[in-house]
Write a protein that holds these residues in place. Sequence first.
Motif, PDB file in Angstrom:
ATOM      1  N   THR A 208     -25.910  23.663 -15.726  1.00  0.00           N
ATOM      2  CA  THR A 208     -26.472  25.011 -15.736  1.00  0.00           C
ATOM      3  C   THR A 208     -25.366  26.048 -15.933  1.00  0.00           C
ATOM      4  OG1 THR A 208     -26.272  25.147 -13.354  1.00  0.00           O
ATOM      5  CG2 THR A 208     -28.390  24.416 -14.209  1.00  0.00           C
ATOM      6  N   LEU A 209     -24.139  25.580 -15.719  1.00  0.00           N
ATOM      7  CA  LEU A 209     -22.975  26.428 -15.962  1.00  0.00           C
ATOM      8  C   LEU A 209     -22.956  26.876 -17.424  1.00  0.00           C
ATOM      9  CD1 LEU A 209     -20.149  27.151 -14.677  1.00  0.00           C
ATOM     10  CD2 LEU A 209     -19.338  25.160 -15.903  1.00  0.00           C
ATOM     11  N   ALA A 210     -23.615  26.064 -18.255  1.00  0.00           N
ATOM     12  CA  ALA A 210     -23.721  26.452 -19.657  1.00  0.00           C
ATOM     13  C   ALA A 210     -24.299  27.861 -19.758  1.00  0.00           C
ATOM     14  CB  ALA A 210     -24.611  25.466 -20.396  1.00  0.00           C
ATOM     15  N   GLY A 211     -25.191  28.152 -18.789  1.00  0.00           N
ATOM     16  CA  GLY A 211     -25.790  29.483 -18.748  1.00  0.00           C
ATOM     17  C   GLY A 211     -24.739  30.564 -18.579  1.00  0.00           C
ATOM     18  N   ILE A 212     -23.694  30.247 -17.822  1.00  0.00           N
ATOM     19  CA  ILE A 212     -22.622  31.229 -17.622  1.00  0.00           C
ATOM     20  C   ILE A 212     -21.692  31.214 -18.827  1.00  0.00           C
ATOM     21  CG2 ILE A 212     -20.671  31.876 -16.155  1.00  0.00           C
ATOM     22  CD1 ILE A 212     -22.139  30.427 -13.867  1.00  0.00           C
ATOM     23  N   CYS A 213     -21.340  30.007 -19.255  1.00  0.00           N
ATOM     24  CA  CYS A 213     -20.363  29.883 -20.333  1.00  0.00           C
ATOM     25  C   CYS A 213     -20.881  30.472 -21.647  1.00  0.00           C
ATOM     26  CB  CYS A 213     -19.994  28.419 -20.535  1.00  0.00           C
ATOM     27  SG  CYS A 213     -19.110  27.766 -19.123  1.00  0.00           S
ATOM     28  N   VAL A 214     -22.204  30.412 -21.813  1.00  0.00           N
ATOM     29  CA  VAL A 214     -22.759  30.934 -23.055  1.00  0.00           C
ATOM     30  C   VAL A 214     -22.654  32.463 -23.110  1.00  0.00           C
ATOM     31  CG1 VAL A 214     -25.187  31.320 -22.429  1.00  0.00           C
ATOM     32  CG2 VAL A 214     -24.638  30.458 -24.684  1.00  0.00           C
TER      33      VAL A 214
ATOM     34  N   SER B  40     -29.336  42.293  -6.394  1.00  0.00           N
ATOM     35  CA  SER B  40     -30.359  41.348  -6.873  1.00  0.00           C
ATOM     36  C   SER B  40     -30.445  40.169  -5.913  1.00  0.00           C
ATOM     37  CB  SER B  40     -30.072  40.887  -8.304  1.00  0.00           C
ATOM     38  OG  SER B  40     -28.911  40.105  -8.339  1.00  0.00           O
ATOM     39  N   MET B  41     -29.267  39.735  -5.400  1.00  0.00           N
ATOM     40  CA  MET B  41     -29.279  38.619  -4.457  1.00  0.00           C
ATOM     41  C   MET B  41     -29.970  39.033  -3.155  1.00  0.00           C
ATOM     42  SD  MET B  41     -26.175  36.485  -2.781  1.00  0.00           S
ATOM     43  CE  MET B  41     -25.991  37.601  -1.420  1.00  0.00           C
ATOM     44  N   LEU B  42     -29.646  40.242  -2.701  1.00  0.00           N
ATOM     45  CA  LEU B  42     -30.215  40.726  -1.437  1.00  0.00           C
ATOM     46  C   LEU B  42     -31.737  40.835  -1.541  1.00  0.00           C
ATOM     47  CD1 LEU B  42     -29.367  41.737   1.372  1.00  0.00           C
ATOM     48  CD2 LEU B  42     -29.313  44.047   0.448  1.00  0.00           C
ATOM     49  N   ILE B  43     -32.207  41.412  -2.648  1.00  0.00           N
ATOM     50  CA  ILE B  43     -33.655  41.582  -2.810  1.00  0.00           C
ATOM     51  C   ILE B  43     -34.352  40.215  -2.912  1.00  0.00           C
ATOM     52  CG2 ILE B  43     -35.444  42.496  -4.367  1.00  0.00           C
ATOM     53  CD1 ILE B  43     -33.453  44.821  -4.954  1.00  0.00           C
TER      54      ILE B  43
ATOM     55  N   VAL C  44     -26.338  33.492  -9.615  1.00  0.00           N
ATOM     56  CA  VAL C  44     -26.824  34.857  -9.881  1.00  0.00           C
ATOM     57  C   VAL C  44     -25.672  35.842  -9.721  1.00  0.00           C
ATOM     58  CG1 VAL C  44     -28.305  36.688  -8.974  1.00  0.00           C
ATOM     59  CG2 VAL C  44     -29.220  34.383  -9.268  1.00  0.00           C
ATOM     60  N   ILE C  45     -24.905  35.689  -8.651  1.00  0.00           N
ATOM     61  CA  ILE C  45     -23.777  36.609  -8.433  1.00  0.00           C
ATOM     62  C   ILE C  45     -22.756  36.477  -9.553  1.00  0.00           C
ATOM     63  CG2 ILE C  45     -21.747  36.970  -6.949  1.00  0.00           C
ATOM     64  CD1 ILE C  45     -23.562  36.592  -4.573  1.00  0.00           C
ATOM     65  N   ALA C  46     -22.449  35.199  -9.900  1.00  0.00           N
ATOM     66  CA  ALA C  46     -21.437  34.981 -10.938  1.00  0.00           C
ATOM     67  C   ALA C  46     -21.861  35.617 -12.259  1.00  0.00           C
ATOM     68  CB  ALA C  46     -21.213  33.487 -11.114  1.00  0.00           C
TER      69      ALA C  46
ATOM     70  N   LEU D 250     -31.423  36.886 -12.321  1.00  0.00           N
ATOM     71  CA  LEU D 250     -30.791  37.407 -13.543  1.00  0.00           C
ATOM     72  C   LEU D 250     -31.565  38.594 -14.113  1.00  0.00           C
ATOM     73  CD1 LEU D 250     -29.650  34.205 -15.468  1.00  0.00           C
ATOM     74  CD2 LEU D 250     -28.422  35.613 -13.837  1.00  0.00           C
ATOM     75  N   ILE D 251     -32.881  38.483 -14.100  1.00  0.00           N
ATOM     76  CA  ILE D 251     -33.701  39.590 -14.622  1.00  0.00           C
ATOM     77  C   ILE D 251     -33.440  40.839 -13.791  1.00  0.00           C
ATOM     78  CG2 ILE D 251     -36.070  40.405 -14.956  1.00  0.00           C
ATOM     79  CD1 ILE D 251     -36.840  37.440 -15.490  1.00  0.00           C
ATOM     80  N   LEU D 252     -33.408  40.639 -12.471  1.00  0.00           N
ATOM     81  CA  LEU D 252     -33.180  41.764 -11.565  1.00  0.00           C
ATOM     82  C   LEU D 252     -31.791  42.363 -11.779  1.00  0.00           C
ATOM     83  CD1 LEU D 252     -35.133  42.845  -9.485  1.00  0.00           C
ATOM     84  CD2 LEU D 252     -34.026  41.450  -7.746  1.00  0.00           C
ATOM     85  N   GLY D 253     -30.799  41.484 -11.878  1.00  0.00           N
ATOM     86  CA  GLY D 253     -29.414  41.944 -12.073  1.00  0.00           C
ATOM     87  C   GLY D 253     -29.276  42.722 -13.371  1.00  0.00           C
ATOM     88  N   PHE D 254     -29.937  42.218 -14.403  1.00  0.00           N
ATOM     89  CA  PHE D 254     -29.883  42.890 -15.704  1.00  0.00           C
ATOM     90  C   PHE D 254     -30.498  44.296 -15.603  1.00  0.00           C
ATOM     91  CE2 PHE D 254     -32.570  43.941 -19.392  1.00  0.00           C
ATOM     92  CZ  PHE D 254     -31.588  44.137 -20.348  1.00  0.00           C
ATOM     93  N   LEU D 255     -31.663  44.363 -14.966  1.00  0.00           N
ATOM     94  CA  LEU D 255     -32.348  45.660 -14.860  1.00  0.00           C
ATOM     95  C   LEU D 255     -31.574  46.644 -13.989  1.00  0.00           C
ATOM     96  CD1 LEU D 255     -36.051  44.424 -14.467  1.00  0.00           C
ATOM     97  CD2 LEU D 255     -35.006  45.461 -16.479  1.00  0.00           C
ATOM     98  N   LEU D 256     -30.821  46.107 -13.012  1.00  0.00           N
ATOM     99  CA  LEU D 256     -30.114  46.992 -12.078  1.00  0.00           C
ATOM    100  C   LEU D 256     -28.839  47.606 -12.659  1.00  0.00           C
ATOM    101  CD1 LEU D 256     -30.461  45.022  -8.708  1.00  0.00           C
ATOM    102  CD2 LEU D 256     -31.490  47.221  -9.270  1.00  0.00           C
TER     103      LEU D 256
END
Lengths: 784, 207
Positions: free
Chosen positions: A311-317, A669-672, A695-697, A754-760
């Motif tokens: 799933t790290l691919a998600g970060i690396c991408v 986003s993590m807190l919510i 999510v944090i990363a 991720l959706i939340l982090g993006f919107l924030l």
Amino acid sequence: MTHSSKIKSLFLLILSALVILAVTTTHFKTDISAFFIAGDNSEEILLASEIQSGTLSRRTILSIGSVEKKHPSQGFIKQLTQSLKAIPGVTDVWKADETRDMVKALETLYLPYAAQLYSRSPEADLNALLNPQGLADRAVGLKQALLSPQAVIVKKVAAQDPLLLALNGFKSQFAAFQATQKTLQPYENLILESAHSGMDVPEQTRIQQEIQRIFAEQSKAASADGLRYQLDMTGVPIFAAATQNMIQADVQFISTFSTVVLAVLFFWIFRSLSVFFWVSCLLVAVLSISVLVTDLLFGSIHGIAMAIGGTLAGICVDYPLHALVHAQAVESEHRAKAIISLWPGMLLGGVTTLIGYLALSFSGYPGFQQVAVFAATGILVALLLTRYVLPHLITGITKTYDQQHFTLIWIKFCTRFRPALLTIVLILAGISAYTLSELHWLQDLQQLTPELDYLKVKDAEIRSRMLSIEPGRFVLVSAPDVEAALQKAEQVYQRLDQVKTQGGLGDYFGLYPWILSQQQQTQNAQLLTQKLTPPLQQQWQKALRVNGLSVEHLGQWQYPANQNLSLQQVLKSPIGHLLDNQIIIKPKQTLIIIWLTEHQPEAIQAALADLPHVQYFSQRDLLNKLSVSYQERSQLLLLLGLSAILLVLFIRYRSLWKALETLAPALLSMLILLGIWALSGMPLSFLHLVGFLMVIAICTDYGIFYQENPDGNIRLTYQSIFVSMLTNVGAFGCLNFVNTSTLKTLAVCVMYGLILGFLLCPIMIKHDWEQDRSLENTLKKRKS
Amino acid sequence: MRILISLLLTLLSCNASAKDSLDSVMARMKPTQAISITYQETRTLGLLSDTWKGSGSFYAVLPDIMLKEQLTPEKEIMGIKGAQLYYYHPGNDQKHQSELEDEDAVSFQVAAFKGLMNGDLAFLKTRYALEFTTTASGWSLTLTPKQTNDSETATKMIMRGLPEQVANKLELLLADGDRTEYRLTPALQGAAVKTKVQQLLTVLEAR
């Protein structure tokens, strides 16, 4: 051939070599316990390793029943046993309640050692026996035994051991087996031991298929008896095979499904399959190198580490995507420069992500050390490939990126209503923080795999048909060598006897009567020699005469006291397999496992509290204790990791406010999410922690990219974040369709985070529109 | 073991003709209903200084129930039902249950009795050497196991009967010289025996 073409060819060549190397040389493991279990002390570590690959792991329990609920015919069981023994890789098959081996062992192995093994409390036992009344009673008992159905064995014993001392210890063993046979049960249990570890799934799967085939053939042939037989199986090999098959099926599904989803997304966003191809190649390179490095350092890589690492691919991408969006916005010749301008932000994002994963590696889960190495390697390789290889890969690709207007609308909306949106977000965060106390943790690791519940139910059902031992709970005795361990176990037997008397324990199964320490055997023999006096012998002869027994054959006491029985003799005998699930011998450590029937854990723990290197062990409690300790450590490390990330951001921006602002989308986003979890009442596991960490990363990267806005075009920057968010959500969304619930849990956490982090990002990070080219570009466009 | 012997005797309690042959005895072996027979047992064991005597009744219900109820010198019940062996000694409150294994001594004899009861001469010939003799004073059938890996299973069973009389004696000889002899007298048959057998089985099978 151009310089870029050469680099592309070279890259593809190296990539192919890496993939071949990774596929052919990597050692994969799938045992879930190997990922989670480590143990806090040497006993637990040794035991964990034994559970994973020792004798215990190599045994499969086969329970044969009939639809008609009648006891299987012994002819059928015998024939089946013979056929199962012939399967290549099967070392032995025996009936779980076998007493014949015990009787044979008594005749062939134990009779010469009656003087050594007759008791664990020789003084008391001899005092009870060696007096006129005791001897008279024994003579009566001997006569009864000689006239009973057990006469065959009793005759053999009495000829050498007229006082029947050798039978002393075995009484309880026979009684225990007898207890399970009081009524004729409609099933027969067999134990099948293989030469291969229970975790050797290919071999175990082959053996299981053979078992099923043989059973099907023979039960069909036996249907003429009027019984329709059924086979149930349990044991480590069964769980291992089921787990691996499930994970394999999921991995195959994810790799196919997510590839299709990502291809569609890329084509929609970049209108180019070659972009998808090159980014995929980068990811394959990142994953291959990560697998190879992890395998090199740990000797193998666990399937779960691979799945989480994957799933790290998600970060690396994110890095190539971020670079691509910016590069695609300019002409081909300016792309390298555009990517170079992004480098500081990407590097910063990489460092913060690395901090998060390194923190996770200290959580205690053995598997997460692998995940950390996997992630660190992946991030490093992704950064370097994005910086030094990607520019060459996309030089020939035309400028095709289709801009998404949604991002600009959202930025403008957030800018316009920022105070109100900030207030809403902070209220939500406040509510979430308030509800955090409602969060509860998953205390039982077994709940992580509900999809294997059917096997757990079957396992409990089969084990309930066997001796009433609680399989996961026992007393663990540890010592540097066999003799010391046996001596310590003998102390434990005495304590357990007391607990039995007090009602805190039904029964226990130690290594007695099979073996006693050399010290105890010597003491037994010496005491017996001292106590067998001529006057007592006369008393015995008198008792024999009174009962019509032969003084000539039974009147002489000849108990050789010069040699003790060794553990090795026992282990090499036919009953060795009855013991080898109770003793683990390593060069510098010996463990003895004393199995318990129904008991009160507190009573056992209290009775053994002052005995060093003796512990009451509950496999499930240990796992859950480890789980709690890992969780507590993970929470602390997550906080420490966040602090470290904040520090790095502070160093970069020289402003605490700016650092906090950058971190805010990730943090909130993590807190919510946590707040939603707390309100839902669903338990939280370490997997959620992994999810939150991701999510944090990833969201910290979003924050950094948004904050840095390297080419002064926030619209473009936010679009690059949008693209990476979309691909990540697409990739994680695929996990929702797999069978493994652990992966689904991870998917839900990460997707919404991720959706939340993006919107924030546009809400939490204030943008300086004065210096932005987006507006200018927009105006230009409108004019044109 | 003794149960089996007595069962065999029970089966043999059918009349034998003056021209008794193995085939004719076997043909008449199978009882048509539940039967009981009283016995007097004498054991001569190497580890006992005196012979031991006991008495009681044997019961048999085809196809696979055989019981021995010893009444003197003390009460004791032994039984075989299918592949299960039961034992109960009320005086000591001792109760056992175990499964008959192919290799042990009791199983050898159970197989012999089942073969005899079912008139399965072919089966008996595969596992035992059969010796049938007739004299003016009566007939005799000796069964010796062909294969054995245990001296205890090298049991020889000898059944005897008077000419045209029911079997009245069964001897069991072990390789170590131990010997058991049963003198038999036919008693009851039919529903009353069946009821008694059921009562005894209930006692044996009770936990």
